[in-house]
Design an enzyme around this catalytic site. Sequence first.
Site, PDB file in Angstrom:
ATOM      1  N   LYS A 188       0.841  -1.203   0.000  1.00 47.63           N
ATOM      2  CA  LYS A 188       0.000   0.000   0.000  1.00 47.63           C
ATOM      3  C   LYS A 188       0.879   1.258   0.000  1.00 47.63           C
ATOM      4  O   LYS A 188       0.687   2.162  -0.788  1.00 47.63           O
ATOM      5  CB  LYS A 188      -0.901  -0.027   1.242  1.00 47.63           C
ATOM      6  CG  LYS A 188      -1.819   1.157   1.367  1.00 47.63           C
ATOM      7  CD  LYS A 188      -2.766   0.976   2.544  1.00 47.63           C
ATOM      8  CE  LYS A 188      -3.525   2.270   2.799  1.00 47.63           C
ATOM      9  NZ  LYS A 188      -4.428   2.186   3.954  1.00 47.63           N
TER      10      LYS A 188
ATOM     11  N   GLU B 133      10.587  -4.662   4.469  1.00 51.07           N
ATOM     12  CA  GLU B 133      10.651  -6.067   4.055  1.00 51.07           C
ATOM     13  C   GLU B 133      10.328  -6.210   2.567  1.00 51.07           C
ATOM     14  O   GLU B 133      11.035  -6.880   1.808  1.00 51.07           O
ATOM     15  CB  GLU B 133       9.644  -6.913   4.856  1.00 51.07           C
ATOM     16  CG  GLU B 133       9.956  -7.073   6.322  1.00 51.07           C
ATOM     17  CD  GLU B 133       9.336  -5.984   7.190  1.00 51.07           C
ATOM     18  OE1 GLU B 133       9.092  -4.862   6.676  1.00 51.07           O
ATOM     19  OE2 GLU B 133       9.116  -6.241   8.378  1.00 51.07           O
TER      20      GLU B 133
ATOM     21  N   GLY C 245      -4.897  -1.833   5.233  1.00 52.17           N
ATOM     22  CA  GLY C 245      -4.052  -2.939   4.767  1.00 52.17           C
ATOM     23  C   GLY C 245      -4.697  -4.297   5.001  1.00 52.17           C
ATOM     24  O   GLY C 245      -4.781  -5.133   4.096  1.00 52.17           O
ATOM     25  N   ARG C 246      -5.176  -4.524   6.213  1.00 45.88           N
ATOM     26  CA  ARG C 246      -5.745  -5.847   6.531  1.00 45.88           C
ATOM     27  C   ARG C 246      -7.153  -6.022   5.987  1.00 45.88           C
ATOM     28  O   ARG C 246      -7.778  -7.056   6.198  1.00 45.88           O
ATOM     29  CB  ARG C 246      -5.696  -6.099   8.046  1.00 45.88           C
ATOM     30  CG  ARG C 246      -6.372  -5.045   8.889  1.00 45.88           C
ATOM     31  CD  ARG C 246      -5.971  -5.180  10.350  1.00 45.88           C
ATOM     32  NE  ARG C 246      -6.459  -4.070  11.170  1.00 45.88           N
ATOM     33  CZ  ARG C 246      -5.842  -2.896  11.285  1.00 45.88           C
ATOM     34  NH1 ARG C 246      -4.732  -2.645  10.611  1.00 45.88           N
ATOM     35  NH2 ARG C 246      -6.331  -1.963  12.086  1.00 45.88           N
TER      36      ARG C 246
ATOM     37  N   GLU D 172      -4.801  -6.933  15.273  1.00 49.17           N
ATOM     38  CA  GLU D 172      -4.298  -5.622  14.867  1.00 49.17           C
ATOM     39  C   GLU D 172      -5.419  -4.584  14.955  1.00 49.17           C
ATOM     40  O   GLU D 172      -5.171  -3.407  15.203  1.00 49.17           O
ATOM     41  CB  GLU D 172      -3.742  -5.704  13.440  1.00 49.17           C
ATOM     42  CG  GLU D 172      -2.801  -4.563  13.103  1.00 49.17           C
ATOM     43  CD  GLU D 172      -2.059  -4.804  11.804  1.00 49.17           C
ATOM     44  OE1 GLU D 172      -1.233  -5.733  11.760  1.00 49.17           O
ATOM     45  OE2 GLU D 172      -2.311  -4.081  10.836  1.00 49.17           O
TER      46      GLU D 172
ATOM     47  N   HIS E  58      -4.952 -32.963  18.255  1.00 55.80           N
ATOM     48  CA  HIS E  58      -3.823 -33.776  18.722  1.00 55.80           C
ATOM     49  C   HIS E  58      -2.713 -32.899  19.289  1.00 55.80           C
ATOM     50  O   HIS E  58      -1.576 -33.341  19.431  1.00 55.80           O
ATOM     51  CB  HIS E  58      -3.294 -34.638  17.570  1.00 55.80           C
ATOM     52  CG  HIS E  58      -4.340 -35.583  17.063  1.00 55.80           C
ATOM     53  ND1 HIS E  58      -4.446 -36.878  17.497  1.00 55.80           N
ATOM     54  CD2 HIS E  58      -5.375 -35.392  16.209  1.00 55.80           C
ATOM     55  CE1 HIS E  58      -5.485 -37.455  16.912  1.00 55.80           C
ATOM     56  NE2 HIS E  58      -6.065 -36.565  16.129  1.00 55.80           N
TER      57      HIS E  58
ATOM     58  N   LYS F 238       7.987  -0.744  12.519  1.00 57.71           N
ATOM     59  CA  LYS F 238       8.620  -0.332  11.265  1.00 57.71           C
ATOM     60  C   LYS F 238       9.747   0.665  11.545  1.00 57.71           C
ATOM     61  O   LYS F 238      10.795   0.645  10.917  1.00 57.71           O
ATOM     62  CB  LYS F 238       7.580   0.288  10.320  1.00 57.71           C
ATOM     63  CG  LYS F 238       6.565  -0.719   9.749  1.00 57.71           C
ATOM     64  CD  LYS F 238       5.679  -0.112   8.656  1.00 57.71           C
ATOM     65  CE  LYS F 238       4.670  -1.121   8.132  1.00 57.71           C
ATOM     66  NZ  LYS F 238       3.857  -0.677   7.006  1.00 57.71           N
TER      67      LYS F 238
END
Length: 555
Positions: A206, A212, A267-268, A353, A384, A512
């Site tokens: 965005k 990264e 973003g999410r 978030e 399990h 960040k």
Amino acid sequence: MIDITKSAAWARLETLQAGLRKTRTIDLFNAGPERAAAFSVEAAGLFLDYSKNRLSADARAALLDLAGAAGLESAIRAMVSGEKINTTEDRAVLHVALRDFSGRAYQVDGADVAPRIAAERVRMAAFARKFETGALKGFSGAPLDTIVNIGIGGSDLGPLMAVEALRPYWLKGKRAFFVSNVDGQHLADTLEAVDPATTLFIVASKTFTTQETMTNAQSARAWFLKQGGAEKDVASHFIALSTNEKAVTAFGIAPENMFQFWDWVGGRYSMWSAIGLSIALQCGWDAFEAMLKGAHRMDEHFRSAPLARNMPALLALIGIWNRNFEGAAAHAVLPYDQHLHRLPAYLQQLDMESNGKSVTKAGASVACATGPVLFGEPGTNGQHAFYQLIHQGTDVIACDFLAAAKSASPLGDHHEKLLANFLAQTEALMLGKSEAEARAELSASGLSAAAANALAPHKVFPGDRPTNSILMERLTPETLGALVALYEHKVFCQGVIWGINSFDQWGVELGKALAKDILPEIARLGEKKSPPTAHDGSTRRLIERINALRAAKEE
Ligand code: G6Q
């Protein structure tokens, strides 16, 4: 702005919870045989049964009053009408507009954004169809058949989750990879598996400034140039999904190779925008559009259904009941569907978030607990592993169990077994097992009275562990879209009731900034660095140790 914990509804909920403490959930079923029907709701191809929560009809009514006190209905209207409800970033929140095919207008700063959304969708569809038909060619003249989505957080988790979920819809001969981590191993491992001549790199960011993603994109570009691609070929092998045209151009991607979205898409919440392009490329445009339409169906339900029949609002209120009144600090999402294996990770971001906040929109400290810790794994695998704690641990964990009645890959009696486990778990979590029952079972299995007495306490299950069951006929693009929209709106409703801003993420922004400051202090391999002077004692020593290890000669 009101403090919701001071409302009459909150006080009533506390009283009701105290009254229910000795009630078994099964007693609520025994008291009213219609409970399962009365505590369930259907919308957009999804069925939610919330009857296995220790929640009475009175408590549900009080929760609806709580929603009223928080002004939930007007908050929903404010969101869909483009008000800048993300106050700390001064932004509207309009992911619903991205999947609206009804022709409705969406005003942002006095202009209708719907035509821009539609236009970008047309560009995406055309690009997806070219990819599907092999009309997009790489530098060797061979059709592009592989995509590598480079993005992180909201620019990775949604598309990755959806591509995995829609595996049965994958286009033949196409492959999708997702690279998110700045750990070079992630990119290196991926590049080993792809052919530069047929790979399309999708740089999804965005802001187009995320460390990264930019690092991975630069390294992918350098690799591509080393592997036979020329500078002039970058245009046909790299595209960008972003809101930041300037930064995209500076990276060397031309505007015609960029698909855009806008600052009012969080973003999410962005998998419905250009960020979802990798879904469209791997699964085909029709599947992507069907996913948008499934989400739109849930949006229409959310906007119009009364709160008492409103699935996202009810899911939110049950969550509030479990979190704030029943004391559940964690929430497990347990899809009995292997293709939904990334859903918990996706929802972890969406929920934690959005609602991992301690300050109200007005800037005051919150007066009650907010977002729970969310985790999960597909059933039956989780059974399990960590279900032990859900059944017998000291904490109450609220759970969502999800399943499709029909499998995309019917195989023997696998699906019947899967569904049997899905049902058995929620029943066992609610019913539990008393010590007397455990003792009787052990005696019946031939154990002596003494041995049965000794073992029985370990076989006690307290029960009354709250679960929701979410059922669909099949996992399709439509039901996936509806499911994700359901959770988005649930998180929003909870944020409204808690009085927090679900749409900012200052904690992420902090991360960040922090790493950028420390980066110059990390030694390159073989480099000798003088000890750092800033930082706390622990961080200083860790930097020194890392730098000493990196300076040491390889054996
Ligand atoms: C999402 C968050 C965060 C964000 C990533 C990537 O809501 O803000 O997860 O999506 O940090 O950001 P860019 O898309 O700007 O690279």
